[in-house]
Design an enzyme around this catalytic site. Structure first.
Site, PDB file in Angstrom:
ATOM      1  N   HIS A   1      47.074  71.225  35.947  1.00  0.00           N
ATOM      2  CA  HIS A   1      46.019  71.942  36.670  1.00  0.00           C
ATOM      3  C   HIS A   1      44.688  71.500  36.063  1.00  0.00           C
ATOM      4  O   HIS A   1      44.546  71.443  34.834  1.00  0.00           O
ATOM      5  CB  HIS A   1      46.231  73.443  36.510  1.00  0.00           C
ATOM      6  CG  HIS A   1      45.046  74.252  36.950  1.00  0.00           C
ATOM      7  ND1 HIS A   1      44.414  74.032  38.153  1.00  0.00           N
ATOM      8  CD2 HIS A   1      44.371  75.267  36.340  1.00  0.00           C
ATOM      9  CE1 HIS A   1      43.395  74.883  38.265  1.00  0.00           C
ATOM     10  NE2 HIS A   1      43.354  75.637  37.183  1.00  0.00           N
TER      11      HIS A   1
ATOM     12  N   CYS B   1      45.421  80.017  40.095  1.00  0.00           N
ATOM     13  CA  CYS B   1      45.433  78.593  39.716  1.00  0.00           C
ATOM     14  C   CYS B   1      46.850  78.050  39.530  1.00  0.00           C
ATOM     15  O   CYS B   1      47.063  76.841  39.571  1.00  0.00           O
ATOM     16  CB  CYS B   1      44.614  78.376  38.447  1.00  0.00           C
ATOM     17  SG  CYS B   1      42.880  78.778  38.661  1.00  0.00           S
TER      18      CYS B   1
ATOM     19  N   ASN C   1      37.222  72.849  39.054  1.00  0.00           N
ATOM     20  CA  ASN C   1      38.475  73.611  39.139  1.00  0.00           C
ATOM     21  C   ASN C   1      38.658  74.071  40.585  1.00  0.00           C
ATOM     22  O   ASN C   1      37.936  74.946  41.053  1.00  0.00           O
ATOM     23  CB  ASN C   1      38.408  74.805  38.182  1.00  0.00           C
ATOM     24  CG  ASN C   1      39.706  75.606  38.148  1.00  0.00           C
ATOM     25  OD1 ASN C   1      40.565  75.445  39.022  1.00  0.00           O
ATOM     26  ND2 ASN C   1      39.833  76.468  37.160  1.00  0.00           N
TER      27      ASN C   1
HETATM   28  N1  ACO Z   1      25.367  76.724  30.661  1.00  0.00           N
HETATM   29  C1  ACO Z   1      24.837  76.907  29.458  1.00  0.00           C
HETATM   30  N2  ACO Z   1      25.308  77.820  28.591  1.00  0.00           N
HETATM   31  C2  ACO Z   1      26.363  78.550  28.971  1.00  0.00           C
HETATM   32  C3  ACO Z   1      26.970  78.395  30.228  1.00  0.00           C
HETATM   33  C4  ACO Z   1      26.432  77.436  31.087  1.00  0.00           C
HETATM   34  N3  ACO Z   1      26.939  77.196  32.312  1.00  0.00           N
HETATM   35  N4  ACO Z   1      27.996  79.253  30.312  1.00  0.00           N
HETATM   36  C5  ACO Z   1      28.059  79.919  29.159  1.00  0.00           C
HETATM   37  N5  ACO Z   1      27.077  79.509  28.343  1.00  0.00           N
HETATM   38  C6  ACO Z   1      26.752  79.963  27.008  1.00  0.00           C
HETATM   39  C7  ACO Z   1      27.306  81.341  26.728  1.00  0.00           C
HETATM   40  O1  ACO Z   1      26.450  82.323  27.254  1.00  0.00           O
HETATM   41  C8  ACO Z   1      27.374  81.349  25.233  1.00  0.00           C
HETATM   42  O2  ACO Z   1      26.085  81.598  24.743  1.00  0.00           O
HETATM   43  P1  ACO Z   1      25.899  82.566  23.456  1.00  0.00           P
HETATM   44  O3  ACO Z   1      26.645  81.868  22.352  1.00  0.00           O
HETATM   45  O4  ACO Z   1      24.415  82.602  23.303  1.00  0.00           O
HETATM   46  O5  ACO Z   1      26.516  83.866  23.845  1.00  0.00           O
HETATM   47  C9  ACO Z   1      27.713  79.891  24.880  1.00  0.00           C
HETATM   48  O6  ACO Z   1      27.400  79.117  26.055  1.00  0.00           O
HETATM   49  C10 ACO Z   1      29.153  79.680  24.525  1.00  0.00           C
HETATM   50  O7  ACO Z   1      29.952  80.371  25.472  1.00  0.00           O
HETATM   51  P2  ACO Z   1      31.514  80.367  25.404  1.00  0.00           P
HETATM   52  O8  ACO Z   1      32.079  81.145  26.531  1.00  0.00           O
HETATM   53  O9  ACO Z   1      31.966  80.703  24.013  1.00  0.00           O
HETATM   54  O10 ACO Z   1      31.758  78.811  25.622  1.00  0.00           O
HETATM   55  P3  ACO Z   1      33.104  78.019  25.541  1.00  0.00           P
HETATM   56  O11 ACO Z   1      32.958  76.890  24.615  1.00  0.00           O
HETATM   57  O12 ACO Z   1      34.289  78.925  25.367  1.00  0.00           O
HETATM   58  O13 ACO Z   1      33.183  77.384  26.989  1.00  0.00           O
HETATM   59  C11 ACO Z   1      34.317  77.816  29.075  1.00  0.00           C
HETATM   60  C12 ACO Z   1      33.209  78.218  28.124  1.00  0.00           C
HETATM   61  C13 ACO Z   1      34.010  76.408  29.608  1.00  0.00           C
HETATM   62  C14 ACO Z   1      34.407  78.805  30.216  1.00  0.00           C
HETATM   63  C15 ACO Z   1      35.652  77.786  28.286  1.00  0.00           C
HETATM   64  O14 ACO Z   1      35.830  78.978  27.563  1.00  0.00           O
HETATM   65  C16 ACO Z   1      36.816  77.563  29.177  1.00  0.00           C
HETATM   66  O15 ACO Z   1      36.992  76.525  29.740  1.00  0.00           O
HETATM   67  N6  ACO Z   1      37.697  78.561  29.290  1.00  0.00           N
HETATM   68  C17 ACO Z   1      38.840  78.435  30.142  1.00  0.00           C
HETATM   69  C18 ACO Z   1      38.501  79.075  31.391  1.00  0.00           C
HETATM   70  C19 ACO Z   1      38.923  78.331  32.587  1.00  0.00           C
HETATM   71  O16 ACO Z   1      39.040  77.129  32.654  1.00  0.00           O
HETATM   72  N7  ACO Z   1      39.169  79.115  33.605  1.00  0.00           N
HETATM   73  C20 ACO Z   1      39.510  78.601  34.849  1.00  0.00           C
HETATM   74  C21 ACO Z   1      40.411  79.530  35.538  1.00  0.00           C
HETATM   75  S1  ACO Z   1      41.869  79.726  34.657  1.00  0.00           S
HETATM   76  C22 ACO Z   1      42.452  78.290  34.653  1.00  0.00           C
HETATM   77  O17 ACO Z   1      42.320  77.582  35.631  1.00  0.00           O
HETATM   78  C23 ACO Z   1      43.078  77.830  33.426  1.00  0.00           C
END
Ligand code: ACO
Length: 325
Positions: free
Chosen positions: A252, A115, A282
């Protein structure tokens, strides 16, 4: 004193025709629009058609950037494509774009920093221009991340999209002061200890397959806001500028919460941030040139505006570039 400044002369982008709304994922995964929007800010993303490859997206974006810059393909000395999803293991996507544009001189190569790829490509292109290896470089970010998604993994499948963006970077005379147009400073970083936070579980040497993206989202999030703010401040400091002078952050586009958190850390309001993540998802290395091109097409970027662009991705690798439009 006159120095060489790498100045953005034009920008263009391309998105595949097929647009997938969040609601489509509810048909196959235990997810919904409300969760995706509230956690990521993403509403839709474009997905490449069968038979449509990264080099196709890159070529469309390159042609749009050339047209926007008002220059012919044979005036380009080099092509750099930032991508982690090339058509083939080799040759580089950049050489395929070169051939499709009918360019038979100069050089072309790919950069892989996930990324953060476009930031690394832009820094490389700037260095080559300052070193007088090229006068005009097409710098492209192009990805088909849909091809490395695990469609059964709701934690990643809903976040990514396909697309391409391109800029024409051109050597122009500058005074050496930070009021010059063009690239003013770059800051690049990597730390391979964080490999497990974001990686693809396949590859040529290890499995002989392309593999699927795996991510510890919460951990990536934690690193992202802190590292993006630090690298953005480092780039500004190298340019002798402060965040108060920034006209636009072009980040990004991974997640609206990361974008907001970083802007907040830099003390900048969201009115000064270009946000396209809602429409593109993304798109990894394509996201910054896509956002630049969209904002440029909307007439939001004015000549002389100070732009701060920053990204983080797998590696981990991260960086920022301060430039004047
Ligand atoms: N739909 C519904 N529920 C979901 C989904 C979905 N698509 N995905 C995960 N969940 C659930 C999980 O299973 C979890 O359930 P649980 O509590 O029963 O275990 C709950 O939602 C919370 O999950 P988290 O991972 O804690 O959710 P979070 O608030 O952290 O959001 C996310 C997840 C959006 C991935 C976030 O952590 C994030 O944006 N991280 C950065 C990652 C990123 O952007 N990466 C891209 C590549 S790197 C870059 O470009 C920066």
């Amino acid at each position: 004193m006159t120095i060489i400044r790498p100045v953005i002369r034009g920008a263009g982008h391309y998105l595949p025709e097929r647009c997938v709304e969040n609601s489509e994922f509810s048909k196959t995964l235990d997810t919904n629009d409300e969760w995706i929007v509230s956690r990521s800010g993403i509403e839709r993303r474009h997905i490449a058609a069968e038979g449509e490859y990264t080099s196709d997206l890159a070529t469309h974006a390159a042609k749009a950037a050339l047209e926007n810059a008002g220059i012919a393909a044979d005036e380009i000395d080099a092509i750099i494509v930032a991508t982690s999803t090339p058509d083939y293991t080799f040759p580089a996507v950049a050489t395929q774009v070169q051939a499709r544009l009918g360019i038979t001189r100069g050089f072309a190569f790919d950069v892989q920093a996930v990324c953060a790829g476009f930031i690394f490509a832009l820094a490389n292109a700037s260095g080559l221009i300052v070193a007088q290896q090229a006068k005009r470089i097409l710098v492209i970010g192009a990805e088909t991340f849909s091809r490395i998604m695990d469609p059964t993994d709701r934690t990643t499948a809903v976040l990514f999209g396909d697309g391409a963006g391109a800029i024409v970077l051109e050597a122009q005379p500058g005074t050496g002061s930070n009021s010059d147009r063009g690239v003013l400073a770059c800051d690049l970083n990597s730390d391979g200890r964080y490999r497990d936070l974001l990686y693809v579980d396949g590859g040529v040497s290890r499995t002989g397959t392309a593999g699927c993206l795996r991510m510890q989202g919460r951990e990536v999030f934690r690193h992202a806001v802190e590292k993006l703010a630090t690298t953005a401040e480092a780039a500004l400091e190298k340019a002798g500028l402060t965040s108060a002078e920034v006209d636009w952050i072009v980040p990004h586009q991974a997640n609206l919460r990361i974008i907001r958190g970083t802007a907040q850390k830099l003390g900048l309001p969201m009115e000064r941030v270009v946000v396209t993540v809602q429409d593109h998802g993304n798109t990894s290395a394509a996201s910054i040139p896509l956002a630049l091109s969209v904002a440029h097409a909307q007439g939001r970027l004015k000549p002389g505006d100070l732009i701060l662009t920053e990204a983080i991705g797998g590696g981990l690798s991260w960086g920022a570039v301060a430039l004047r439009w």
